[in-house]
Write an enzyme that holds these catalytic residues in place. Structure first.
Site, PDB file in Angstrom:
ATOM      1  CE  LYS A 294      23.091  -1.345  13.510  1.00  0.00           C
ATOM      2  NZ  LYS A 294      23.824  -1.877  14.705  1.00  0.00           N
TER       3      LYS A 294
ATOM      4  CG  HIS B 258      22.774  -2.662  20.014  1.00  0.00           C
ATOM      5  ND1 HIS B 258      23.502  -3.582  20.740  1.00  0.00           N
ATOM      6  CD2 HIS B 258      22.833  -3.089  18.721  1.00  0.00           C
ATOM      7  CE1 HIS B 258      23.988  -4.513  19.927  1.00  0.00           C
ATOM      8  NE2 HIS B 258      23.586  -4.238  18.707  1.00  0.00           N
TER       9      HIS B 258
END
Length: 369
Positions: free
Chosen positions: A75, A96
């Site tokens: 992540k 992201h």
């Protein structure tokens, strides 16, 4: 090269950036691997197994970040991790950034070279490092949606597949890509009434051929989505524009027409979400309610099944980790344009055109690229 694997610290994130098999491959190729103690606990892999594969074990994350040339994660780095990154270091993970300007600023400030899994491309234009987690998230979306529809969880109280004499739940899937296809596969398997909406007629033809009469397909327009969500029991948002913020396909006005106890599952939440009322949630508190409609917007859905997810992800990432370690990031990106598409941040600048546009910035490419 020294490859570092810290323990993931995002809430309820149990995946790990490398497994012992990957460590063994890297060590056999002459590299060093430093794994933070406990990094594999969430998938049932202890420090002894990493040691047996040839890794050294670090007591703290700070040691990993201090010593590693290449940091491999799952992540996006949390604020405390961003502070430990430095110029001359390479970070390889999901980022992201389009939906996370704060993280983008932190990475730019650190000076790190950050390569994002989600924008690495294959020769056919697919996203090989996003695909395995899209597969997991697509399948999970039906599981969590079915659970959320149970009355005790606030849902409408409907069984996804119905029973003889009682109609099944109506499932609408926005997006017929990897995640949407896997969501459809699960929903059809549970005998739900399933419709997939997409803007590609060619893709709709492929889905129709794949599933036959068990699946309905419709071309995506605002009017189509308005009509379908009004009667839907479960809506899965599975749209993706690589590197960009997800388009808002289901508006607040549409939400107000839905039945109380219906469920929305937003797989696109990592890229900002495709429902206007979406906001990121965690596995600790996965849902919230707006206008009587349950929203499931967990930003790391595959983290709930970390063993499956880690194995699927590391199968895909290991060749790229090898290339970065063997060649160095500049040569690796020079040899593979698809890997070069993963470069998002370098020397304090955003380097990816689509990500930069989403952040309101101008992309600046490294010298010589």
């Amino acid at each position: 090269m020294r490859v570092g694997v810290p323990r993931e610290i995002k809430i309820h994130e149990y995946r790990v950036g490398l497994v012992p098999a990957g460590v063994r491959e890297l060590v056999a190729a002459g590299h060093e691997v430093l794994v933070e103690s406990g990094a594999g606990n969430g998938i049932g892999v202890d420090d002894a197994q990493f040691r047996a594969a040839g890794a050294a074990i670090a007591a703290r994350a700070s040691e990993v970040f201090e010593r590693a040339d290449l940091v491999v994660k799952v992540k996006e780095p949390q604020p405390a991790e961003c502070e430990m990154l430095r110029q001359g270091q390479v970070l390889f993970t999901y980022l992201h950034l389009a939906a996370d300007p704060a993280q983008a600023r932190a990475l730019m400030k650190s000076g790190v070279t950050a390569i994002a899994y989600e924008t690495v491309t294959a020769p056919n234009g697919s996203l090989p490092l996003l695909t395995p987690m899209s597969e997991v998230a697509g399948r999970m979306s039906i599981q969590v949606g079915a659970a959320s529809l149970q009355k005790a969880n606030g849902g409408f109280g409907i069984l996804l597949g119905g029973v003889p004499g009682v109609p099944p739940a109506k499932v609408v899937i926005l997006g017929g890509g990897v995640a949407g296809t896997h969501a459809a596969d699960m929903a059809v398997g549970l005998r739900a009434d399933v419709t997939v909406v997409d803007r590609s007629v060619d893709r709709l033809r492929e889905l129709s051929a794949m599933f036959g009469p068990a699946l309905r397909t419709e071309y995506s327009t605002t009017a189509t989505i308005e009509r379908l969500v009004r009667d839907a029991d479960l809506v899965v948002g599975a749209v993706l524009v690589a590197g960009a913020t997800a388009p808002k396909l289901l508006t607040r006005a549409m939400l107000s027409t839905m039945k109380p106890g219906a469920v929305l599952v937003d797989i696109s939440i990592d890229q900002g979400g495709c429902f206007e009322t979406s906001r990121p949630t965690t596995h600790a508190e996965p849902t919230f309610v707006v206008d009587g409609v349950i929203h499931y917007c967990v930003a790391n859905m595959p983290g709930a099944v970390p063993r499956t997810s880690t194995l699927a992800l590391t199968n895909a990432t290991l060749p790229y980790v090898r290339a970065l370690a063997d060649l160095g990031w500049q040569a690796a990106l020079g040899r593979d344009p698809g890997l070069a598409a993963g470069l998002n941040v370098h020397a304090g600048e955003i380097t990816h055109e689509v990500v930069a546009k989403a952040l309101g910035l101008k992309a600046r490419h490294p010298a010589g690229r």
